[in-house]
Design a protein around this motif. Structure first.
Motif, PDB file in Angstrom:
ATOM      1  N   TYR A  63      -4.526  11.283   1.368  1.00  0.00           N
ATOM      2  CA  TYR A  63      -3.201  11.032   0.807  1.00  0.00           C
ATOM      3  C   TYR A  63      -2.156  11.000   1.922  1.00  0.00           C
ATOM      4  O   TYR A  63      -2.365  11.562   3.008  1.00  0.00           O
ATOM      5  N   PRO A  64      -1.021  10.357   1.698  1.00  0.00           N
ATOM      6  CA  PRO A  64       0.025  10.265   2.720  1.00  0.00           C
ATOM      7  C   PRO A  64       0.639  11.621   3.041  1.00  0.00           C
ATOM      8  O   PRO A  64       0.624  12.545   2.222  1.00  0.00           O
ATOM      9  N   GLY A  65       1.192  11.729   4.258  1.00  0.00           N
ATOM     10  CA  GLY A  65       1.847  12.954   4.681  1.00  0.00           C
ATOM     11  C   GLY A  65       3.076  13.266   3.840  1.00  0.00           C
ATOM     12  O   GLY A  65       3.613  12.406   3.130  1.00  0.00           O
ATOM     13  N   LYS A  66       3.519  14.516   3.922  1.00  0.00           N
ATOM     14  CA  LYS A  66       4.628  14.981   3.095  1.00  0.00           C
ATOM     15  C   LYS A  66       5.921  14.219   3.359  1.00  0.00           C
ATOM     16  O   LYS A  66       6.796  14.150   2.490  1.00  0.00           O
ATOM     17  N   ASP A  67       6.068  13.658   4.552  1.00  0.00           N
ATOM     18  CA  ASP A  67       7.305  12.954   4.880  1.00  0.00           C
ATOM     19  C   ASP A  67       7.321  11.514   4.376  1.00  0.00           C
ATOM     20  O   ASP A  67       8.298  10.793   4.590  1.00  0.00           O
ATOM     21  N   ILE A  68       6.244  11.094   3.717  1.00  0.00           N
ATOM     22  CA  ILE A  68       6.164   9.722   3.206  1.00  0.00           C
ATOM     23  C   ILE A  68       6.427   9.740   1.704  1.00  0.00           C
ATOM     24  O   ILE A  68       5.643  10.302   0.932  1.00  0.00           O
ATOM     25  N   ALA A  93      -8.981   5.122   8.258  1.00  0.00           N
ATOM     26  CA  ALA A  93      -8.322   3.822   8.383  1.00  0.00           C
ATOM     27  C   ALA A  93      -6.989   3.821   7.638  1.00  0.00           C
ATOM     28  O   ALA A  93      -6.007   3.222   8.091  1.00  0.00           O
ATOM     29  N   ARG A  94      -6.939   4.501   6.502  1.00  0.00           N
ATOM     30  CA  ARG A  94      -5.683   4.614   5.765  1.00  0.00           C
ATOM     31  C   ARG A  94      -4.672   5.452   6.537  1.00  0.00           C
ATOM     32  O   ARG A  94      -3.507   5.079   6.687  1.00  0.00           O
ATOM     33  N   THR A 100       2.582   1.601   7.496  1.00  0.00           N
ATOM     34  CA  THR A 100       2.561   0.330   6.777  1.00  0.00           C
ATOM     35  C   THR A 100       2.327   0.587   5.286  1.00  0.00           C
ATOM     36  O   THR A 100       2.033   1.704   4.869  1.00  0.00           O
ATOM     37  N   ASP A 101       2.423  -0.475   4.496  1.00  0.00           N
ATOM     38  CA  ASP A 101       2.157  -0.334   3.060  1.00  0.00           C
ATOM     39  C   ASP A 101       0.719   0.112   2.809  1.00  0.00           C
ATOM     40  O   ASP A 101       0.447   0.813   1.833  1.00  0.00           O
ATOM     41  N   ILE A 102      -0.205  -0.293   3.682  1.00  0.00           N
ATOM     42  CA  ILE A 102      -1.613   0.087   3.501  1.00  0.00           C
ATOM     43  C   ILE A 102      -1.771   1.599   3.550  1.00  0.00           C
ATOM     44  O   ILE A 102      -2.531   2.191   2.778  1.00  0.00           O
ATOM     45  N   GLY A 103      -1.057   2.238   4.462  1.00  0.00           N
ATOM     46  CA  GLY A 103      -1.177   3.683   4.609  1.00  0.00           C
ATOM     47  C   GLY A 103      -0.450   4.473   3.543  1.00  0.00           C
ATOM     48  O   GLY A 103      -0.743   5.655   3.322  1.00  0.00           O
ATOM     49  N   ALA A 293      -6.728  -4.216  -1.486  1.00  0.00           N
ATOM     50  CA  ALA A 293      -6.361  -3.278  -2.540  1.00  0.00           C
ATOM     51  C   ALA A 293      -4.889  -2.907  -2.522  1.00  0.00           C
ATOM     52  O   ALA A 293      -4.273  -2.742  -3.586  1.00  0.00           O
ATOM     53  N   PHE A 294      -4.302  -2.783  -1.327  1.00  0.00           N
ATOM     54  CA  PHE A 294      -2.984  -2.174  -1.236  1.00  0.00           C
ATOM     55  C   PHE A 294      -1.840  -3.123  -0.857  1.00  0.00           C
ATOM     56  O   PHE A 294      -0.677  -2.742  -0.913  1.00  0.00           O
ATOM     57  N   THR A 295      -2.159  -4.342  -0.449  1.00  0.00           N
ATOM     58  CA  THR A 295      -1.089  -5.298  -0.165  1.00  0.00           C
ATOM     59  C   THR A 295      -0.666  -5.938  -1.472  1.00  0.00           C
ATOM     60  O   THR A 295      -1.507  -6.483  -2.202  1.00  0.00           O
ATOM     61  N   TRP A 296       0.615  -5.871  -1.763  1.00  0.00           N
ATOM     62  CA  TRP A 296       1.087  -6.408  -3.036  1.00  0.00           C
ATOM     63  C   TRP A 296       1.494  -7.860  -2.856  1.00  0.00           C
ATOM     64  O   TRP A 296       2.168  -8.177  -1.895  1.00  0.00           O
ATOM     65  N   PRO A 297       1.112  -8.778  -3.766  1.00  0.00           N
ATOM     66  CA  PRO A 297       0.451  -8.507  -5.054  1.00  0.00           C
ATOM     67  C   PRO A 297      -1.049  -8.323  -4.877  1.00  0.00           C
ATOM     68  O   PRO A 297      -1.624  -8.710  -3.885  1.00  0.00           O
TER      69      PRO A 297
END
Length: 297
Positions: A63-68, A93-94, A100-103, A293-297
């Motif tokens: 999961y992303p860090g607390k600052d994200i 890799a995430r 980035t949006d991926i992360g 999976a994570f790049t929108w759309p």
């Protein structure tokens, strides 16, 4: 799939040979070594979760860090099957792409208690029928309960992840390799709106060929008639050197058959990885899967 089992058998045989050699040779005095802690991946959690049928799964989360801060609607989620084998690669890799949006996303590995990369229980969770030739011997183990496992993924597990993290319920993706790829294709064809994106890596479609073909026909008819209003996009990947011809042919043929369904709203993509064998395809696909999976759309 078959390559990894063969490799495991070879490793077991080598271990037995080494043990015999050690018994025959003089045993040197043990040299004390300081205890060294194992590596713990940053920004991860792990717990065991019991499904409604009593089966226990090991859940890994990156999961992303607390600052994200989560994006509007919450973090998108990628569920990775065979989590014991696959999670670490996707998680790191995430993490290194958190700028980035991926992360700015969550990866959930779904595995089994223990340290083995693969567990025989996957045969039960990822298939809907008995093993085909020449794998009939595997029929001695439970098989064929993929609907129950899909219920767990889209029900209790998804609910639990939603309780622990701010997630976007409309952006839930799935990755599966080999039998996991078979399962991923089944999820698309039978529950087309359950995920927003699906990656089927070297899917073992031959495992229950006729059933999969029927599911395809029903899926195509549903799209063409307008009965299916919401459908995931799908990426199919395979290795140029997949060990059996079926593991090379079937994913390509599947991708070609579903490509015309773009006229009815299905977005599909196929990638063939040069030089990759069956067991190396997942590692090669990590970055492309995260982008898909994570790049929108």
């Amino acid at each position: 799939m078959t390559r990894s089992w063969k490799a495991g058998a070879i490793a077991l045989a080598l271990s037995a040979t080494a043990a015999q050699a050690q018994q025959a040779a003089p045993v040197p005095a043990a040299v004390p070594t300081p205890a060294v802690p194992g590596y713990t991946m940053p920004s991860t959690q792990m717990w065991d979760m019991t499904a409604p049928n009593g089966a226990i799964y090991r859940i890994f989360v990156s999961y992303p860090g607390k600052d994200i801060a989560p994006p509007p609607g919450g973090f998108p989620v990628l569920y990775v099957l065979d989590g014991n084998a696959m999670f670490a690669g996707f998680a790191e890799a995430r993490r290194i792409q958190e700028g980035t949006d991926i992360g700015k996303s969550i990866v959930v590995g779904v595995g089994y208690p223990g340290d083995a990369a693969y567990d025989i229980r996957r045969l039960d969770d990822l298939t809907g029928g008995p093993p085909p030739p020449p794998w009939e011997a595997l029929g001695k183990s439970p098989y064929g309960h993929w609907e129950r496992f899909l219920d767990f993924l889209t029900g209790p597990l998804r609910t639990e992840i939603g309780k622990r993290f701010p997630v976007n319920p409309a952006r839930q993706a799935l990755f599966g390799h080999s039998l996991g790829g078979l399962f991923a294709a089944h999820a698309l064809l039978t529950r087309p709106g359950a995920f927003h994106a699906i990656v089927a890596a070297s899917p073992s479609l031959f495992w229950q060929e006729q059933e999969m073909l029927k599911e395809e026909r029903d899926f195509a008819a549903g799209l063409a008639s307008g009965k299916i209003a919401k459908v995931a996009r799908i990426m199919v990947v395979a290795g140029e050197r997949d060990e059996t011809a079926l593991e090379r042919w079937d994913p390509q043929a599947f991708a070609k058959r579903i490509e015309p369904l773009s006229a009815y709203g299905l977005r599909s993509r196929f990638e063939l990885y040069p030089g990759e064998v069956h067991i190396t395809v997942p590692s090669r696909s990590v970055t492309e899967t995260l982008r898909f999976a994570f790049t929108w759309p």
